[in-house]
Write an enzyme that holds these catalytic residues in place. Structure first.
Site, PDB file in Angstrom:
ATOM      1  N   SER A  83       0.824  -1.202   0.000  1.00  0.00           N
ATOM      2  CA  SER A  83       0.000   0.000   0.000  1.00  0.00           C
ATOM      3  C   SER A  83       0.864   1.261   0.000  1.00  0.00           C
ATOM      4  O   SER A  83       1.881   1.333   0.688  1.00  0.00           O
ATOM      5  CB  SER A  83      -0.881  -0.012   1.248  1.00  0.00           C
ATOM      6  OG  SER A  83      -1.657   1.169   1.293  1.00  0.00           O
TER       7      SER A  83
ATOM      8  N   ASN B 157      -4.653  -0.974   8.506  1.00  0.00           N
ATOM      9  CA  ASN B 157      -3.432  -0.193   8.700  1.00  0.00           C
ATOM     10  C   ASN B 157      -3.416   0.389  10.116  1.00  0.00           C
ATOM     11  O   ASN B 157      -4.011   1.437  10.371  1.00  0.00           O
ATOM     12  CB  ASN B 157      -3.399   0.908   7.631  1.00  0.00           C
ATOM     13  CG  ASN B 157      -2.216   1.829   7.736  1.00  0.00           C
ATOM     14  OD1 ASN B 157      -1.461   1.787   8.716  1.00  0.00           O
ATOM     15  ND2 ASN B 157      -2.041   2.668   6.741  1.00  0.00           N
TER      16      ASN B 157
ATOM     17  N   CYS C   2       0.473   3.560  10.140  1.00  0.00           N
ATOM     18  CA  CYS C   2       0.998   4.723   9.432  1.00  0.00           C
ATOM     19  C   CYS C   2       1.581   5.711  10.444  1.00  0.00           C
ATOM     20  O   CYS C   2       0.889   6.128  11.370  1.00  0.00           O
ATOM     21  CB  CYS C   2      -0.091   5.423   8.621  1.00  0.00           C
ATOM     22  SG  CYS C   2       0.499   6.955   7.873  1.00  0.00           S
TER      23      CYS C   2
ATOM     24  N   GLY D 124      12.772   1.013   2.555  1.00  0.00           N
ATOM     25  CA  GLY D 124      13.855   0.682   1.635  1.00  0.00           C
ATOM     26  C   GLY D 124      14.758  -0.392   2.221  1.00  0.00           C
ATOM     27  O   GLY D 124      14.530  -0.872   3.340  1.00  0.00           O
TER      28      GLY D 124
ATOM     29  N   GLY E  67       9.357  -4.992   3.894  1.00  0.00           N
ATOM     30  CA  GLY E  67      10.417  -4.112   4.392  1.00  0.00           C
ATOM     31  C   GLY E  67      11.691  -4.303   3.594  1.00  0.00           C
ATOM     32  O   GLY E  67      12.431  -5.251   3.819  1.00  0.00           O
TER      33      GLY E  67
ATOM     34  N   GLY F 269       7.518  -2.771  -1.679  1.00  0.00           N
ATOM     35  CA  GLY F 269       7.083  -1.389  -1.519  1.00  0.00           C
ATOM     36  C   GLY F 269       7.973  -0.416  -2.243  1.00  0.00           C
ATOM     37  O   GLY F 269       7.869  -0.209  -3.454  1.00  0.00           O
TER      38      GLY F 269
END
Lengths: 254, 305
Positions: free
Chosen positions: B22, B129, B132, B219, B245, B267
């Site tokens: 997402s 979620n 966030c 990242g 991740g 992601g």
């Protein structure tokens, strides 16, 4: 359709000590890119770096970008030499509308002179009436200037002393009347040019810039404030990369 | 597509373990111009809220070593708009449709699930979620309190038969406690992990680079933390884990699955190499051939020292 291409450097010149002008071989991007579009270039740093297309040679299948050294990523890219290569995603974003009018004024400043250069190439090859005003800090910063352009410098050591609006004011009323203004440069400059155009009741389109990541509209980090279409909302956050980078200046909330 | 990539997350079948995370694929339209999304196991929508959200102002991204910080702040068109304009589109992509549900309060999540449940024939799973880090209320503040997780998941469980995947935040003292709370509430799976809270400073202005001061770090830099959390939770959970991740290559997927993930989410890698799932899929298929195995049997095969 934008794709990721491995592009080789076919030529490189330094326009001044911190600005490289690099020509990449990529027939697909050269065939598709229109003025105002950009490419997202892979470097050693994590994210790619976006650059406006500065020139296209469709016969040779090449395009150029101007790279001003700002940090590590641009420093590395500016150090590329003929024969080096990197992955480039493009062409991206929406270019300028160069069909609807026959008469244009182009205004460039900072790294905005690169997309302005491509606009000038295209519009003059189509035989349209084009005036160009470019503004720089001082004579040492002047790049991609042409004798037929109106030149301004803040320092006054070359061309007209002042900013782009002083340059615009030096144009004759017949040059100004009925034109469409296309502007690429730092935000304060685009804001000033936008308000100049509005005072003359001219259409004006600007190319907005924001810190960018993906360049293709999936991460929503490079947004700018644009007047909302729906009632009851003051503004919308639109993506510079995908909804822009070119916007009608009347829609921009500066 | 090789059947060797087929996986199951609880009762949900996926034709590949690769799901787009997402917030890094919007609703799929932009990436579908670049590659065929039907190679994916699923796509998780942009995080949705009841009302549209404009998101945070000013600079929203800061590059850092091995990743980036973002503070988008859940910009989204609102759930009603999503149902009207995006849900049918996502169903044309021939991949799993995951809807990411965000909120500012327990009531928001309840309301969201009530709105989405009638569309269950178009949804493969709801990703809740609770993680966030870029909004002031809800999300991470709920997801860092085990009793609130248990309560909210329990409430949502009563409202829907749709699979509930709970996306958790790593910004907690004990991830396994949070995951166990989700399981106790009736979750079908947990998604580990959302971004890590971080900050970048502009040394010239002595201000945070992000206008929101802090942002979520994502990242390759966060991958070891995520793998550790997957492994830690796998040892105590009965429900499946979706790993997330820093995944950017096939070996990352294998690492997560060995540590205990049944599927994974890609992601930030999509922001750098948009078509990376194409290469990852090819490499996973080749790996399965080479090792004469399917991927699903890899889950949790880690031999701890």
């Amino acid at each position: 359709m934008s794709k990721d291409y491995f592009c080789e450097v076919v030529s490189k010149t330094m326009l001044n000590e911190d600005t490289a002008y690099i020509e990449f071989l990529c027939p697909e991007i050269a065939a598709e890119a229109v003025p105002g579009q950009f490419v997202n270039v892979t470097c050693f740093n994590f994210l790619r770096r976006p650059f406006g297309v500065a020139s296209v040679d469709r016969d040779a299948g090449t395009f150029k970008v101007g790279i001003k050294i700002i940090g590590e990523g641009t420093e590395e890219l500016a150090s590329m030499e003929e024969g080096d290569g990197t992955w480039i995603l493009g062409p991206l974003g929406n270019g300028f509308d160069i069909e609807s009018s026959d008469k244009y004024i182009l205004v460039g400043g900072g790294t905005g002179v690169f997309p302005i250069n491509y606009l000038y190439e295209e519009l003059s090859s189509q035989g349209k009436a084009v005036k160009v005003v470019q503004g720089f800090r001082d004579a040492s910063q002047i790049i991609l200037n042409k004798p037929e352009y109106v030149l301004t410098t803040d320092a006054g050591d070359a061309g007209i002393k002042g900013n782009c609006c002083d340059g615009l004011n030096s144009l004759s009323p017949s040059d100004v009347e009925g034109t469409t203004v296309l502007c690429v440069g730092p935000m304060p400059m685009m804001r000033a040019v936008s308000s100049w155009a509005s005072s003359k009741s001219l259409d004006c389109y600007v190319s907005l810039e924001q810190r960018m990541a993906c360049g293709i509209g999936i991460c929503l980090v490079c947004v700018c404030k644009i007047k909302a279409e729906e009632q009851g909302q003051e503004f919308e956050h639109k993506r510079c990369c995908k909804d822009g980078p070119v916007f009608d200046s009347k829609e921009v909330i500066w | 597509m090789s059947e060797r990539l087929f996986v199951k997350v609880g009762k949900t079948f996926l034709k590949s373990p690769l799901i787009l995370a997402s917030g890094t694929c919007n609703m799929g339209r932009e990436l579908s111009e670049i590659y065929d999304l039907s190679i994916l196991g699923g796509l998780s929508s942009k995080g949705l809220t009841i009302k549209p959200r404009a998101g945070n102002e000013g600079v929203r991204v800061a590059e850092c070593k091995a990743g980036m910080l973002n503070s988008v702040g859940l910009q989204n068109p609102g759930v009603e708009h999503f149902i009207k304009y995006d849900l049918d589109y996502m169903n044309t992509l021939d991949t799993g449709v995951i809807v990411n549900v965000a909120g500012h309060s327990t009531e928001d999540y309840v309301e969201m699930v009530k709105i989405l449940d009638p569309h269950k024939d178009k949804i493969d799973a709801l990703e809740i979620n609770l993680s966030c880090p870029n909004v002031k209320e809800g999300c991470m503040s709920i997801g860092s309190d085990a009793s609130q997780i248990r309560k909210i998941v329990g409430l949502l469980r009563e409202l829907t038969d749709l699979p509930l995947w709970i996306k958790l935040t790593p910004n907690v003292t004990s991830i396994s406690q949070m995951a166990l709370a989700a399981q106790e509430g009736g979750a079908d799976a947990v998604v580990l992990i959302n971004t890590m809270l971080g900050m970048a400073v502009d040394i010239k202005t002595r201000r945070p680079v992000l206008r929101n001061n802090t942002g979520g770090y994502s990242g390759p830099g966060i991958k070891p933390v995520a793998v550790r959390m997957v492994s830690e939770c796998y040892q105590v959970l009965d429900i499946p884990i979706i790993g997330c991740g820093g995944i950017s290559e096939a070996s990352d997927v294998l690492e997560f699955m060995i540590a205990g993930a049944s599927a994974v989410e890609i992601g930030t890698a999509s922001l750098v190499i948009p078509d990376c799932p194409v290469f990852i899929t090819d490499e996973l298929e080749a790996w399965c051939e080479e090792n004469d195995t399917d991927l699903a049997s890899l889950t949790g095969t880690l031999r701890l020292w």
